[in-house]
Design an enzyme around this catalytic site. Structure first.
Site, short mmCIF file in Angstrom:
data_model
loop_
_atom_site.label_atom_id
_atom_site.label_comp_id
_atom_site.label_asym_id
_atom_site.label_seq_id
_atom_site.Cartn_x
_atom_site.Cartn_y
_atom_site.Cartn_z
N GLY A 45 -27.28 2.69 20.91
CA GLY A 45 -28.21 2.70 19.78
C GLY A 45 -27.62 3.04 18.42
N ASP A 100 -29.09 7.76 16.98
CA ASP A 100 -30.07 6.88 16.37
C ASP A 100 -31.45 7.55 16.31
OD1 ASP A 100 -30.27 6.89 19.14
OD2 ASP A 100 -30.43 4.72 19.36
N ASP A 103 -35.89 11.82 20.90
CA ASP A 103 -37.24 11.71 21.43
C ASP A 103 -37.52 12.97 22.26
OD1 ASP A 103 -39.65 10.88 22.48
OD2 ASP A 103 -38.86 9.15 23.54
N ARG A 165 -31.85 -5.10 18.33
CA ARG A 165 -30.82 -4.25 17.72
C ARG A 165 -30.31 -4.83 16.41
NH1 ARG A 165 -29.25 -0.48 21.68
NH2 ARG A 165 -29.16 -1.22 23.81
P1 IMP Z 1 -34.36 11.25 24.59
O1 IMP Z 1 -33.27 11.56 25.57
O2 IMP Z 1 -35.72 11.15 25.23
O3 IMP Z 1 -34.37 12.19 23.40
O4 IMP Z 1 -34.13 9.79 24.06
C1 IMP Z 1 -33.08 9.52 23.26
C2 IMP Z 1 -32.53 8.13 23.47
O5 IMP Z 1 -33.49 7.22 23.99
C3 IMP Z 1 -32.12 7.63 22.13
O6 IMP Z 1 -30.75 7.88 21.91
C4 IMP Z 1 -32.44 6.16 22.20
O7 IMP Z 1 -31.32 5.45 22.64
C5 IMP Z 1 -33.55 6.06 23.19
N1 IMP Z 1 -34.87 5.99 22.50
C6 IMP Z 1 -35.72 7.01 22.27
N2 IMP Z 1 -36.82 6.60 21.62
C7 IMP Z 1 -36.66 5.26 21.43
C8 IMP Z 1 -37.47 4.27 20.78
O8 IMP Z 1 -38.56 4.51 20.26
N3 IMP Z 1 -36.94 3.02 20.77
C9 IMP Z 1 -35.74 2.70 21.33
N4 IMP Z 1 -34.97 3.60 21.94
C10 IMP Z 1 -35.41 4.88 21.99
MG MG Z 2 -29.34 6.56 21.71
#
Ligand code: IMP
Ligand code: MG
Length: 177
Positions: A45, A100, A103, A165
């Site tokens: 990302g 990027d 979440d 992307r």
């Molecule tokens: P986390 O581990 O839940 O914090 O998610 C982080 C990773 O999930 C990020 O580095 C992104 O690659 C992917 N991600 C999280 N939210 C989104 C989104 O809304 N769209 C696309 N990819 C996301």
């Molecule tokens: Mg990511």
């Protein structure tokens, strides 16, 4: 805009994205101008963010990548896989992770664990986007480009099933459609 039957609407224009990245690079530079930080982009990302960020960064720096994956389609999975470890000898370096989006914070936790075992000089995180309402981690993010609603986004490196992307703007899922 539609990708794979999902309707998206524009959240940030290409110009807004560039302004945010430029501002982040300036902010980081203020803190690191006497050093040569190692910027670590999180693939896939953050490849565009990393590229633009270093082009705006005015000081000495080094660049590397790690590859992690947790998302499948629209939802974050519990499991974060490490697909590529940082290759440089990172001991003694000032690390700034370039993400990027943050979440749930699970990917971030994996990164924090990964680097806490290495004898780095310092460690900080910069994320272009931040879903504050879904973040469950304890680590306080050091540099945030923009807080966004906790909805799915695509563009500027972020994908939906590997598509989108290439978009220069960032789009958010359109629930009204
Ligand atoms: P986390 O581990 O839940 O914090 O998610 C982080 C990773 O999930 C990020 O580095 C992104 O690659 C992917 N991600 C999280 N939210 C989104 C989104 O809304 N769209 C696309 N990819 C996301
Ligand atoms: Mg990511």
């Amino acid at each position: 805009m539609v990708i794979d039957d999902i309707q998206f609407k524009k959240l940030l224009t290409a110009e807004e994205v560039q302004d945010i990245v430029q501002r982040m690079a300036a902010e980081v530079y203020q803190d690191y101008k006497d050093k040569s930080p190692l910027f670590v982009g999180v693939l896939n990302g953050a490849f565009r963010l990393t590229s633009d960020f270093i082009s705006y960064y005015e000081g000495d720096c080094k660049v590397s990548f790690v590859k992690l994956a947790s998302y499948s389609g629209l939802t974050s999975t519990q499991l974060v896989q490490t697909l590529l470890e940082v290759s440089e000898d990172i001991e003694g370096h000032d690390i700034v992770i370039l993400e990027d989006i943050i979440d749930s914070g699970r990917t971030l936790k994996t990164l924090v664990d990964m680097f806490s075992n290495a004898k780095v000089n310092s460690f900080r995180i910069a994320s272009l986007l931040y879903k504050k309402d879904t973040y469950q981690g304890e680590y306080a993010i050091d540099y945030i480009g923009r807080e966004i609603p906790s909805e799915f986004v695509v563009g500027y490196g972020l994908d939906y099933n590997e598509e989108g992307r290439n978009l220069n703007a960032i789009y958010i899922i359109d629930k009204d459609e």
